[in-house]
Enzyme design. Structure first.
Site, short mmCIF file in Angstrom:
data_model
loop_
_atom_site.label_atom_id
_atom_site.label_comp_id
_atom_site.label_asym_id
_atom_site.label_seq_id
_atom_site.Cartn_x
_atom_site.Cartn_y
_atom_site.Cartn_z
N SER B 154 34.34 19.65 -6.92
CA SER B 154 35.26 20.80 -6.88
C SER B 154 36.65 20.37 -7.35
O SER B 154 36.77 19.77 -8.43
CB SER B 154 35.27 21.38 -5.46
OG SER B 154 35.91 22.62 -5.42
N ARG B 224 40.56 31.23 4.93
CA ARG B 224 39.34 30.44 5.04
C ARG B 224 38.09 31.31 4.98
O ARG B 224 37.06 30.91 4.44
CB ARG B 224 39.38 29.64 6.35
CG ARG B 224 38.20 28.70 6.55
CD ARG B 224 38.13 27.62 5.49
NE ARG B 224 37.30 26.50 5.92
CZ ARG B 224 37.07 25.42 5.21
NH1 ARG B 224 37.63 25.29 4.01
NH2 ARG B 224 36.32 24.45 5.65
N ASP B 319 25.89 27.97 -7.61
CA ASP B 319 27.34 27.91 -7.41
C ASP B 319 27.99 28.99 -8.27
O ASP B 319 28.00 28.89 -9.50
CB ASP B 319 27.83 26.52 -7.82
CG ASP B 319 29.33 26.33 -7.61
OD1 ASP B 319 30.04 27.31 -7.27
OD2 ASP B 319 29.80 25.19 -7.80
N HIS B 352 28.31 26.62 -3.97
CA HIS B 352 29.34 25.61 -4.26
C HIS B 352 29.28 24.45 -3.26
O HIS B 352 29.52 23.30 -3.61
CB HIS B 352 30.71 26.28 -4.24
CG HIS B 352 31.83 25.38 -4.66
ND1 HIS B 352 31.91 24.84 -5.93
CD2 HIS B 352 32.92 24.93 -3.99
CE1 HIS B 352 33.01 24.08 -6.02
NE2 HIS B 352 33.63 24.13 -4.86
N ASP B 353 28.99 24.78 -2.02
CA ASP B 353 28.93 23.76 -0.97
C ASP B 353 27.89 22.68 -1.23
O ASP B 353 27.90 21.64 -0.57
CB ASP B 353 28.61 24.42 0.38
CG ASP B 353 29.87 24.72 1.18
OD1 ASP B 353 30.98 24.38 0.71
OD2 ASP B 353 29.75 25.31 2.27
#
Lengths: 375, 375
Positions: B154, B224, B319, B352-353
């Site tokens: 990232s 968040r 992602d 994405h994680d």
């Protein structure tokens, strides 16, 4: 074919209902009123009525403009009018502000008859099914036994779909545009961020901000900004804004640097200036709750067995809020029941917002569909 | 192959720098300090050092745990350790808290030497390039002339990429994972919502909330929550939460109804309890600014001509924050320059994680890549 025209000057009407409305939440509205507009003329057979259901931030003001404000043009004016796809020379078109809305129908910013004060957060939760129920009573009020069509985009499309299930005998044709049979976890997640932005705004005051002379504008702005991201496609944003810098270079500040920031802030501020936060909360909840298959063990085909209308389902390839595959679930469910359904997936770059635009193929499709409806 | 082990108990170190650091913003840090951790042993030739760059909410604490808290495990502990893909028996691994961070390096929550007060919002804007510059000085401090590899996911991947351009002679291998050569308008839009949530929180106090004994927790929580939506794939959210109802039915309230709501609120609250809002703001800006092609008329191949490292580029099919096509832009740019680049697109469902998870294929790939690096 005539030159398409505006319906011209229009005015909202109001209908009051004294019969209690039982709500899916278990609550009840002892009495309520709906604000609506109509365009065109109801024919002698009362067979040419078309109900248009609105989405999250929409209203009953579909087309034309008000005598007091020529710039306050209806949100689907490009679709509705003489010579337009939903032709008011043929159809009698009705727009209704949903219960819980903020444009005049009974809702948080209206007076609670029981207390004489604004409803605020005490207005009961309403669902898509409740809206449809109330719209059916408006139809009764107008002497309309059966709609030629019920039409809607996004959350409006969910209402149109629900019409076909709650009152199959009262609707001949249904158009479900840019919608989904239920929200995904990601859809709910975006709604939840929007709600938390409003609920955590210190000026929300538990939903009774009217009495404090304030509005939770910061929360509502953030909610709208998040929403706007999901209404546009990634590509449309790239095309429209890209990485364009307002000053041609980084300024290293939290003021607007990229044009996309300016756009989102502007849209958020504008929305917070006119929309009601309690309505936003209620409406996102109605979206989350909608799931006609729930009572059928999650089987959409089973849920759709009740439908008897002829359907048009439309999706847009770049819509990632309610992607084409979500529309296809509806189509498959209808086909499973051997229902008459036309489906179009339109390659429009604008994302979810496409349903509001006048893409040539989209409008030609709607024109043809409405033309085929016999009244 | 040995059983993979933890690096065990680790402790952060601190390096102070008295030589002024000129920043891309035009500002300057007259002196600053960096907090970092190391794992493994620097070999006699000083040729086995690997720098791991962290992402938005990461830190220098990559692996192992602290003596005082066995539960405070490094964020890439599954990757780094004896017998793990980034094997600390072979490599000397370094994690650095970036300038402007909130884990001990010079940043908003640290004392401004010029005033004796916390920096707060007066800490200057920092860019990916500034971070790389400061990391290079840390390398000098540690006597490392050249890294065997610089690695990151990232925003960390952007730093790794920037290393290859700013100090091509000082890095042998570069792994750019789940990254992009620049943000899209949509990426910036999500960052902007997060920033507005923080900036508009009444407890932000212009970034000097420390002095008021408060934190803009509501804003940071919202930031968040938005972030988390973009870290997970639509499918992963559907798989993990779907439309699961906490109470098995609609409760018609703004308390948690759907499990996804609970997850987002929990993640948001937790984050707001430990992360610094000013760091969040600065870091999202660093993300927005990153665009190595900008100085080359937008041509990424032209920008990458300076790179000489051997590259590994990894993306994840699900992602949507930094989709595979964004990684492919980097690969094409490198191939255009006839650079040595391996590219893998891994079909991991987590979005994405994924770069933080220990998907078997992903870790096998990294193992093989690190194994081939001669030190």
């Amino acid at each position: 074919m005539i030159q398409a025209q505006s319906v011209g000057i229009v005015a909202p009407q109001r209908a009051d209902f004294a019969e209690p409305l039982k709500l899916r939440s278990g609550g009840q509205l002892d009495n309520y009123h709906l604000v609506f507009e109509t365009y065109g003329t109801l024919n002698a057979e009362r067979s040419n009525a078309v109900l248009v259901c609105h989405a999250l931030s929409g209203s009953h003001h579909l087309a034309g403009h008000y005598a007091t404000d020529p710039h306050d043009i209806g949100w689907w004016d490009n679709l509705i009018g003489p010579g337009k796809p939903l032709d008011t020379r043929k159809f009698f078109v009705i727009g209704v502000n949903n219960l819980g809305g903020c444009y005049g129908s009974s809702g948080p910013n209206q007076t609670n008859p029981a207390t004489g004060r604004l409803w605020g957060a005490d207005f009961p939760f309403v669902t898509v099914e409740d809206w449809v129920e109330s719209q059916a009573r408006l139809a009764d009020h107008l002497g309309i036994e059966r709609f030629a069509a019920v039409v809607g985009g996004s959350l409006g499309g969910m209402q149109a779909l629900s019409w076909s299930l709650q009152f199959p005998e009262r609707v001949g044709h249904v158009a479900v545009i840019a919608a989904a049979p239920k929200l995904t976890a990601q859809n709910i997640a975006f709604n939840e961020v929007a709600r938390q932005a409003i609920l955590s705004d210190p000026e929300f005051h538990g939903g009774h901000y009217y009495e404090h002379g304030v509005v939770p504008a910061r929360g509502l702005k953030l909610a709208r900004m998040v929403g706007h991201i999901t209404y546009l496609s990634d590509d449309a944003m790239a095309e429209k804004f890209g990485r364009s810098l307002r000053h041609g270079r980084n300024t290293y500040s939290y003021d607007v640097e990229f044009e996309i920031e300016s756009y989102l802030r502007y849209q958020g501020d504008k929305f917070a200036g006119y929309f009601d936060a309690n309505t936003y909360l209620l409406t996102t909840k109605a979206l989350d709750y909608f799931d006609p298959a729930f009572e059928y063990g999650g089987s959409l085909p089973a849920a759709l067995a009740r439908a008897s209308a002829d359907f048009l389902v439309v999706s847009f390839t770049t819509d990632w809020r309610f992607a084409p595959e979500r529309s296809r679930e509806i189509v498959y469910g209808l086909l499973h029941n051997k229902r008459n359904v036309s489906y179009a997936e339109i390659d429009c770059p604008a994302g979810h917002d496409s349903f509001l635009l006048d893409d040539t193929r989209y409008h030609a499709l709607l024109s043809a569909w409405f033309d085929r409806i016999e009244v």
